[in-house]
Design a protein around this motif. Structure first.
Motif, PDB file in Angstrom:
ATOM      1  N   ALA A  62    -125.054 -46.265 -21.324  1.00  5.38           N
ATOM      2  CA  ALA A  62    -123.650 -46.672 -21.230  1.00  5.38           C
ATOM      3  C   ALA A  62    -122.734 -45.470 -21.445  1.00  5.38           C
ATOM      4  O   ALA A  62    -121.723 -45.301 -20.737  1.00  5.38           O
ATOM      5  N   PHE A  63    -123.080 -44.632 -22.403  1.00  2.00           N
ATOM      6  CA  PHE A  63    -122.289 -43.432 -22.663  1.00  2.00           C
ATOM      7  C   PHE A  63    -122.309 -42.501 -21.459  1.00  2.00           C
ATOM      8  O   PHE A  63    -121.273 -41.958 -21.049  1.00  2.00           O
ATOM      9  N   GLN A  64    -123.481 -42.321 -20.875  1.00  2.00           N
ATOM     10  CA  GLN A  64    -123.608 -41.459 -19.701  1.00  2.00           C
ATOM     11  C   GLN A  64    -122.776 -41.983 -18.540  1.00  2.00           C
ATOM     12  O   GLN A  64    -122.064 -41.227 -17.871  1.00  2.00           O
ATOM     13  N   LEU A  65    -122.839 -43.294 -18.314  1.00  2.00           N
ATOM     14  CA  LEU A  65    -122.121 -43.878 -17.188  1.00  2.00           C
ATOM     15  C   LEU A  65    -120.608 -43.744 -17.339  1.00  2.00           C
ATOM     16  O   LEU A  65    -119.894 -43.598 -16.345  1.00  2.00           O
ATOM     17  N   LEU A  66    -120.107 -43.803 -18.567  1.00  2.00           N
ATOM     18  CA  LEU A  66    -118.669 -43.643 -18.767  1.00  2.00           C
ATOM     19  C   LEU A  66    -118.194 -42.268 -18.311  1.00  2.00           C
ATOM     20  O   LEU A  66    -117.031 -42.095 -17.931  1.00  2.00           O
ATOM     21  N   ALA A  67    -119.097 -41.291 -18.326  1.00  2.00           N
ATOM     22  CA  ALA A  67    -118.727 -39.941 -17.907  1.00  2.00           C
ATOM     23  C   ALA A  67    -118.866 -39.733 -16.410  1.00  2.00           C
ATOM     24  O   ALA A  67    -118.112 -38.957 -15.817  1.00  2.00           O
TER      25      ALA A  67
END
Length: 669
Positions: A620-625
């Protein structure tokens, strides 16, 4: 549920835990304690979210991954049948069978050791001049993510002609922010994991000083990241389109032999190309002039090992998974090797495998039903444009002209790519991958400067996805996405329009989002808007940016409303148009709902069910970027929040968490 509200939760009123059931709607996933008026996404998916564990080998799990699983199982059955019996030499079936068998045979891969990649590593060690370095990178196009990559796509000004383009690349972490943001501890942890991975690759491959090698690569990538454009800047097609001749590129970005690079990539006779991020290309050219050649050799050795790791011995595969899987996405165990082999096949022989897939799993009835849905959606979109209150007649006429020129591809291509000249061996997993990538790049490079083939497909039919191409002004729906829960030929119209109808509307709407709206109906990048209309459109977009930037998917991490604007526009407009199309299609038909669940409510339940999804925090953190799409719950609720039909269907009122006053709802198309 509010204490003074005497009505039961909407999940109960819609029959999610009672009868009757409706084909295509998963009643077991609803949460009876959540009202759709407060949270449509959890009302439809709450029980599923609470009770579902993400499989250990997945970074996320939901409607898309479940459909991918179903499609992969169908493909596995097909390929296993081919592997079980000898195939005609040189046939598509023989290529698919041999490629799959080679990738699955990890014992043979382990026995081979580094032998399959030694010649490539020796090539790198033999690079003694800047010219040789440029030529080698040209030859590696399609096989390796070099600091400047090449592609071929329709020219933005002459979309009937294919044009070579450049694109920034060369980073081993997902985005420039992973290198440049020194404050977020999660990004620091990712950098540390990457440094450890590089050290492992250097050690396993016998670098004389593994720690120094890893540090050299990190330093080069830090400098590459510093000149990269961010993902918001990369959404502006006008800024990305920078046509120039190879000689002009040599003049504007000194330090690297771009002509030799292009020629070695097979782009010898091109008269011009488009440089997508000119300042990044200049910066990378300068890096090639400043960084010692020995450091570049080290950089490319480790990058080649990373790219090949899944086809190298177990220690490399384990290191690759520890970084790309666990560190970046939180996955606990690797996918089964057969699933990895299917993914490799889709990339290398997508059309060959696709021929076998559609022959068994995609019927004419599915295609005709999907085409009828598309036609109804296009008619609804035309009607909506005709009645827009914020658009003047001149711009409206041009918008209608663009819509009338849409083309649609459904299921599979009319003509399959010919791969008979591709050598595939049953005992050469890495060689098969490299040859397939080189074969595809050579096919693509040969089209540069040539007339566009409008029959080409950008993705094989077994892909669970869909897309809009602004240069071709086309929407594409591969066969694999035309399955439940997106499209169920046995389901009633309300669910299908809420699911695949909204997906179709989403892709149509991309032609009129903040990017697609810059192209006309012929695919030309030009301003066809009256200035006042463009200003009104941009103001609506700014309101949507503000809505989504208020969402906080992870503690301290809000959505990037500008990065996700195009997808949010497409979700919003797609849902609005799908509902209009459903009303249009069902006009005069008998209602299929009942006293516990209306047709309109079921439409929105079908929409929310499509976005059922659980994501590991790391992913989820990766996708936000990096992801231009909002997380699933905000896609489901964010679009419905602005939809008059949703508020009417569920009788929302002040105090409901999903209530939004009519004059505050965002209506674009």
């Amino acid at each position: 549920m509010k204490s003074n509200d005497l009505t039961p939760p909407i999940a109960l009123r819609c029959g999610c835990f009672g009868s009757p059931a409706f084909a295509g709607l998963d009643l077991s996933g609803c949460d009876p304690g959540v009202r759709a008026q407060d949270d449509l996404y959890r009302a439809v998916n709450g029980r599923w979210l609470d009770e579902t564990e993400i499989p250990a080998d997945r970074p996320r799990h939901g409607s898309f991954s479940q459909l991918n699983d179903r499609t992969n199982a169908q493909l596995r059955d097909l390929v296993d049948e081919l592997v079980a019996v000898p195939q005609a030499p040189g046939s598509v079936a023989d290529q698919v069978s041999a490629f799959y068998a080679a990738h699955r045979d990890t014992e043979a891969i382990d026995r081979a050791g580094l032998a399959p990649i030694r010649s490539l590593l020796a090539e790198i060690d033999g690079l003694q001049t800047p010219l040789q370095l440029a030529q080698w990178q040209g030859r590696m196009q399609g096989q390796l993510d070099t600091p400047v990559r090449l592609w071929v796509a329709p020219d933005f000004e002459q979309p009937g002609v294919n044009r070579a383009i450049t694109w920034q690349g060369g980073l081993g972490l997902p985005d420039r922010a992973y290198f440049l943001d020194s404050h977020d501890p999660r990004l620091a942890a990712a950098r540390a994991a990457y440094a450890e991975y590089l050290l492992c690759l250097a050690t396993l491959s016998g670098e004389p000083d593994p720690a120094a090698a890893a540090e050299q690569v990190m330093q080069i990538e830090q400098r590459i990241a510093a000149v990269h454009w961010d993902r918001v800047d990369n959404r502006d097609p006008a800024r990305l389109f920078n046509p120039m001749t190879p000689a002009e590129l040599m003049r504007d970005a000194p330090g690297f032999d771009w002509v030799a690079f292009l020629a070695s990539a097979g782009l010898v006779r091109i008269d011009r190309l488009s440089v997508s991020q000119p300042s990044a290309v200049r910066g990378i050219g300068q890096l090639f002039a400043e960084v010692p050649l020995a450091d570049w050799r080290c950089y490319f050795r480790l990058h080649c090992l990373d790219a090949a790791a899944e086809c190298l011995p177990a220690a490399f595969r384990e290191a690759h998974f520890a970084f790309h899987g666990t560190a970046l996405t939180g996955v606990k165990t690797e996918r089964p090797r057969w699933q990895q082999a299917i993914s490799e096949l889709n990339r290398a022989l997508g059309d060959g495998l696709g021929q076998l897939y559609v022959a068994r799993h995609f019927s004419l009835a599915h295609k005709l039903k999907a085409q009828a849905l598309v036609n109804t959606l296009l008619a609804a979109y035309r009607e909506s444009i005709e009645n827009l209150s914020w658009m003047t007649p001149a711009t409206r006429a041009r918008a209608l002209e663009k819509l009338a020129k849409y083309t649609c591809k459904i299921g599979y291509p009319e003509h399959w790519r010919d791969t008979r000249q591709l050598l595939v061996l049953a005992d050469d997993a890495l060689g098969n991958r490299q040859r397939a990538a080189r074969f595809e790049w050579q096919r693509l490079a040969a089209t540069a400067g040539q007339p566009l083939d409008r029959q080409e497909w950008a993705m094989p039919p077994q892909t669970v996805n869909a897309h809009y191409n602004p240069s071709l002004n086309e929407i594409v729906f591969p066969a694999a996405i035309l399955q439940p829960p997106f499209f169920d030929i046995a389901a009633d119209d309300a669910l299908n329009y809420g699911a695949i109808g909204a997906v179709i509307g989403h892709e149509i709407s991309h032609g009129f989002d903040d990017e697609g709206s810059r192209f006309d109906g012929d695919g030309v990048l030009r301003n066809w808007w009256i200035d006042a209309d463009r200003a009104a459109f941009d103001a609506l977009g700014a309101r949507l940016v503000a809505q989504y930037e208020a969402y906080e998917p992870l503690p301290g991490r809000r959505l990037n409303g500008r990065l996700t604007l195009g997808e949010n526009m497409a979700d919003l407009s797609g849902l609005q148009i799908a509902f209009k199309a459903y009303r249009r299609a069902s006009a005069g038909a008998a209602a299929q709902g009942n006293d516990v669940c209306s047709d309109a409510q079921r439409f929105f339940f079908g929409w929310a069910q499509v976005w059922r999804d659980k994501v590991r925090p790391e992913r989820a953190f990766q996708l936000l970027a990096i992801d231009p799409h909002a997380p699933a719950e905000f896609r489901a609720n964010g679009a419905a929040l602005n939809h008059d039909g949703f508020h009417a269907a569920f009788a929302t009122r002040p105090g409901d968490r999903m209530f939004k006053p009519p004059d505050e709802r965002i209506r674009i198309w």
